[in-house]
Design a protein around this motif. Structure first.
Motif, PDB file in Angstrom:
ATOM      1  N   ASP A  30      53.535  37.124  43.592  1.00  0.00           N
ATOM      2  CA  ASP A  30      53.284  37.537  42.314  1.00  0.00           C
ATOM      3  C   ASP A  30      51.962  36.945  41.831  1.00  0.00           C
ATOM      4  O   ASP A  30      51.273  37.851  40.826  1.00  0.00           O
ATOM      5  CB  ASP A  30      54.502  36.699  41.768  1.00  0.00           C
ATOM      6  CG  ASP A  30      55.876  37.089  41.514  1.00  0.00           C
ATOM      7  OD1 ASP A  30      55.742  38.431  41.887  1.00  0.00           O
ATOM      8  OD2 ASP A  30      56.814  36.423  41.466  1.00  0.00           O
ATOM      9  N   PRO A  31      51.468  35.986  42.247  1.00  0.00           N
ATOM     10  CA  PRO A  31      50.011  35.596  41.815  1.00  0.00           C
ATOM     11  C   PRO A  31      48.945  36.858  41.947  1.00  0.00           C
ATOM     12  O   PRO A  31      48.087  37.069  41.138  1.00  0.00           O
ATOM     13  CB  PRO A  31      49.649  34.473  42.532  1.00  0.00           C
ATOM     14  CG  PRO A  31      50.948  33.690  42.903  1.00  0.00           C
ATOM     15  CD  PRO A  31      52.026  34.895  43.152  1.00  0.00           C
ATOM     16  N   LEU A  32      49.227  37.500  43.277  1.00  0.00           N
ATOM     17  CA  LEU A  32      48.175  38.360  43.715  1.00  0.00           C
ATOM     18  C   LEU A  32      48.452  39.605  42.535  1.00  0.00           C
ATOM     19  O   LEU A  32      47.618  40.447  42.190  1.00  0.00           O
ATOM     20  CB  LEU A  32      48.368  39.011  44.996  1.00  0.00           C
ATOM     21  CG  LEU A  32      47.904  38.065  46.073  1.00  0.00           C
ATOM     22  CD1 LEU A  32      48.387  38.634  47.501  1.00  0.00           C
ATOM     23  CD2 LEU A  32      46.463  37.879  46.210  1.00  0.00           C
ATOM     24  N   LYS A  33      49.811  40.122  42.215  1.00  0.00           N
ATOM     25  CA  LYS A  33      50.004  41.042  41.371  1.00  0.00           C
ATOM     26  C   LYS A  33      49.275  40.557  39.877  1.00  0.00           C
ATOM     27  O   LYS A  33      48.639  41.585  39.092  1.00  0.00           O
ATOM     28  CB  LYS A  33      51.438  41.166  41.139  1.00  0.00           C
ATOM     29  CG  LYS A  33      52.316  41.966  42.337  1.00  0.00           C
ATOM     30  CD  LYS A  33      53.728  42.235  41.503  1.00  0.00           C
ATOM     31  CE  LYS A  33      54.335  42.926  42.801  1.00  0.00           C
ATOM     32  NZ  LYS A  33      55.966  43.223  42.430  1.00  0.00           N
ATOM     33  N   GLY A  34      49.615  39.260  39.513  1.00  0.00           N
ATOM     34  CA  GLY A  34      48.951  38.858  38.222  1.00  0.00           C
ATOM     35  C   GLY A  34      47.356  39.124  38.412  1.00  0.00           C
ATOM     36  O   GLY A  34      46.758  39.396  37.352  1.00  0.00           O
ATOM     37  N   ILE A  35      46.805  38.915  39.377  1.00  0.00           N
ATOM     38  CA  ILE A  35      45.211  39.124  39.394  1.00  0.00           C
ATOM     39  C   ILE A  35      44.765  40.545  39.226  1.00  0.00           C
ATOM     40  O   ILE A  35      44.168  40.847  38.579  1.00  0.00           O
ATOM     41  CB  ILE A  35      44.624  38.474  40.792  1.00  0.00           C
ATOM     42  CG1 ILE A  35      44.684  36.985  40.836  1.00  0.00           C
ATOM     43  CG2 ILE A  35      43.051  38.919  41.057  1.00  0.00           C
ATOM     44  CD1 ILE A  35      44.403  36.166  42.082  1.00  0.00           C
ATOM     45  N   ALA A  36      45.635  41.421  40.035  1.00  0.00           N
ATOM     46  CA  ALA A  36      45.387  43.025  39.547  1.00  0.00           C
ATOM     47  C   ALA A  36      45.873  43.270  38.309  1.00  0.00           C
ATOM     48  O   ALA A  36      45.108  44.100  37.907  1.00  0.00           O
ATOM     49  CB  ALA A  36      46.247  43.650  40.682  1.00  0.00           C
ATOM     50  N   LYS A  37      46.640  42.661  37.440  1.00  0.00           N
ATOM     51  CA  LYS A  37      46.582  42.880  36.213  1.00  0.00           C
ATOM     52  C   LYS A  37      45.851  42.604  35.124  1.00  0.00           C
ATOM     53  O   LYS A  37      45.556  42.858  34.010  1.00  0.00           O
ATOM     54  CB  LYS A  37      47.998  42.547  35.679  1.00  0.00           C
ATOM     55  CG  LYS A  37      49.350  43.426  36.318  1.00  0.00           C
ATOM     56  CD  LYS A  37      50.469  42.740  35.862  1.00  0.00           C
ATOM     57  CE  LYS A  37      51.751  43.588  36.514  1.00  0.00           C
ATOM     58  NZ  LYS A  37      53.150  42.717  36.177  1.00  0.00           N
ATOM     59  N   ILE A  38      44.906  41.544  35.581  1.00  0.00           N
ATOM     60  CA  ILE A  38      43.912  40.890  34.782  1.00  0.00           C
ATOM     61  C   ILE A  38      42.850  41.868  33.982  1.00  0.00           C
ATOM     62  O   ILE A  38      42.555  42.048  33.078  1.00  0.00           O
ATOM     63  CB  ILE A  38      43.214  39.775  35.456  1.00  0.00           C
ATOM     64  CG1 ILE A  38      44.220  38.533  35.605  1.00  0.00           C
ATOM     65  CG2 ILE A  38      41.940  39.305  34.733  1.00  0.00           C
ATOM     66  CD1 ILE A  38      43.447  37.241  36.410  1.00  0.00           C
ATOM     67  N   ASN A  39      42.329  42.947  34.974  1.00  0.00           N
ATOM     68  CA  ASN A  39      41.394  43.886  34.445  1.00  0.00           C
ATOM     69  C   ASN A  39      42.109  44.655  33.414  1.00  0.00           C
ATOM     70  O   ASN A  39      41.429  44.806  32.177  1.00  0.00           O
ATOM     71  CB  ASN A  39      40.784  44.441  35.410  1.00  0.00           C
ATOM     72  CG  ASN A  39      39.832  45.615  35.143  1.00  0.00           C
ATOM     73  OD1 ASN A  39      38.731  45.119  34.372  1.00  0.00           O
ATOM     74  ND2 ASN A  39      40.001  46.828  35.323  1.00  0.00           N
ATOM     75  N   ASN A  40      43.278  45.108  33.712  1.00  0.00           N
ATOM     76  CA  ASN A  40      44.056  46.062  32.711  1.00  0.00           C
ATOM     77  C   ASN A  40      44.259  45.463  31.154  1.00  0.00           C
ATOM     78  O   ASN A  40      44.124  45.656  30.182  1.00  0.00           O
ATOM     79  CB  ASN A  40      45.239  46.355  33.283  1.00  0.00           C
ATOM     80  CG  ASN A  40      45.914  47.124  32.323  1.00  0.00           C
ATOM     81  OD1 ASN A  40      45.581  48.151  31.790  1.00  0.00           O
ATOM     82  ND2 ASN A  40      47.225  47.243  32.230  1.00  0.00           N
ATOM     83  N   LEU A  41      44.617  43.921  31.399  1.00  0.00           N
ATOM     84  CA  LEU A  41      44.792  43.066  30.258  1.00  0.00           C
ATOM     85  C   LEU A  41      43.711  42.754  29.471  1.00  0.00           C
ATOM     86  O   LEU A  41      43.494  43.053  28.314  1.00  0.00           O
ATOM     87  CB  LEU A  41      45.617  41.977  30.673  1.00  0.00           C
ATOM     88  CG  LEU A  41      45.790  40.761  29.378  1.00  0.00           C
ATOM     89  CD1 LEU A  41      47.006  41.386  28.712  1.00  0.00           C
ATOM     90  CD2 LEU A  41      46.580  39.604  30.030  1.00  0.00           C
TER      91      LEU A  41
END
Length: 253
Positions: A30-41
């Protein structure tokens, strides 16, 4: 799993170590998924911020540089040779009108004749293209917008009510006791229907007053302006949703 299993069979790694590694790997998901979403957000936030600041940075169409204040008490209203054009043809041409303090004037005409435009000019949503408007002898273009609009109340054809009680909607923006609220409701011919509501003045009206009829919403809006007791009151087709008898009573009040 394959490599770890081989290491367990060869004795290089304990089974518990393999399980601990697999659990830790799962917790990283989950943390890795969150990091991947940071740029999109971040990109969405930047786009939203640009849209917000584009609105905040806009200069008002009507300048607010006035320094004069209107005199206290009743105000005479005068329109002197007022012209106005929305940009697609002249709406008002050399309109002159004088309303003494305490006077009542009805503007009657076909749709698009400019009745609501005059109301908007009084509140300085727009400025005349020619001529001037004075209140108490003061040109309203020289009055701060907040001060001007505090002295004028308007009830429109589509009044706005908040998701709150009847009492809160009538006493919006003012400190008023129960007697004053009831007196304003009676003046707007709203007291009787309010008393029939489930909780009377404590009844919640819903978003935009959805639980009330159009006529009931308008009467609450009129009661609100009665309580404000402004020097200038504008009723812009505000009795369009009430019956003739109720309209007569409101006009008398």
């Amino acid at each position: 799993l394959w490599v770890g299993g081989q290491q367990v069979f060869s004795g290089e790694v304990e089974p518990g170590e393999l399980m601990a590694f697999m659990v830790a790997l799962g917790l990283l998901n989950d943390p890795l998924k969150g990091i991947a979403k940071i740029n999109n957000l971040t990109q969405r936030s930047i786009a939203g911020a640009e849209a917000i600041f584009a609105v905040l940075d806009q200069e008002p169409a009507v300048p607010d540089h006035g320094t004069k204040h209107l005199p206290d008490g009743p105000l005479d209203l005068v329109l002197e040779g007022v012209d106005f054009d929305y940009g697609h043809g002249q709406v008002l041409h050399e309109v002159s009108l004088s309303v003494p303090a305490g006077g009542v004037v009805a503007l009657v005409g076909h749709s698009g004749a400019g009745k609501s435009t005059i109301a908007r000019l009084l509140l300085r949503f727009h400025d005349p293209t020619a001529g001037r408007i004075t209140l108490g002898g003061v040109d309203i273009s020289e009055v701060p917008l907040a001060h001007l609009r505090h002295r004028i109340a308007i009830v429109t054809q589509e009044p706005f009510l908040f998701d709150d009680t009847v009492r809160a909607n009538i006493a919006l923006g003012v400190e008023a006791d129960e007697g004053a609220v009831v007196a304003a409701a009676k003046a707007a011919n709203a007291h009787d229907f309010i008393e029939r509501l489930p909780d009377g003045y404590d009844t919640w009206v819903g978003e935009r007053g959805i639980t009330l009829s159009g006529g009931q919403r308008q009467r609450l809006a009129i009661a609100r302006t009665v309580l404000l007791n402004p020097p200038i009151l504008i009723l812009d087709d505000s009795t369009s949703s009430v019956d003739v008898g109720t309209e007569y009573l409101i006009q008398q009040a």
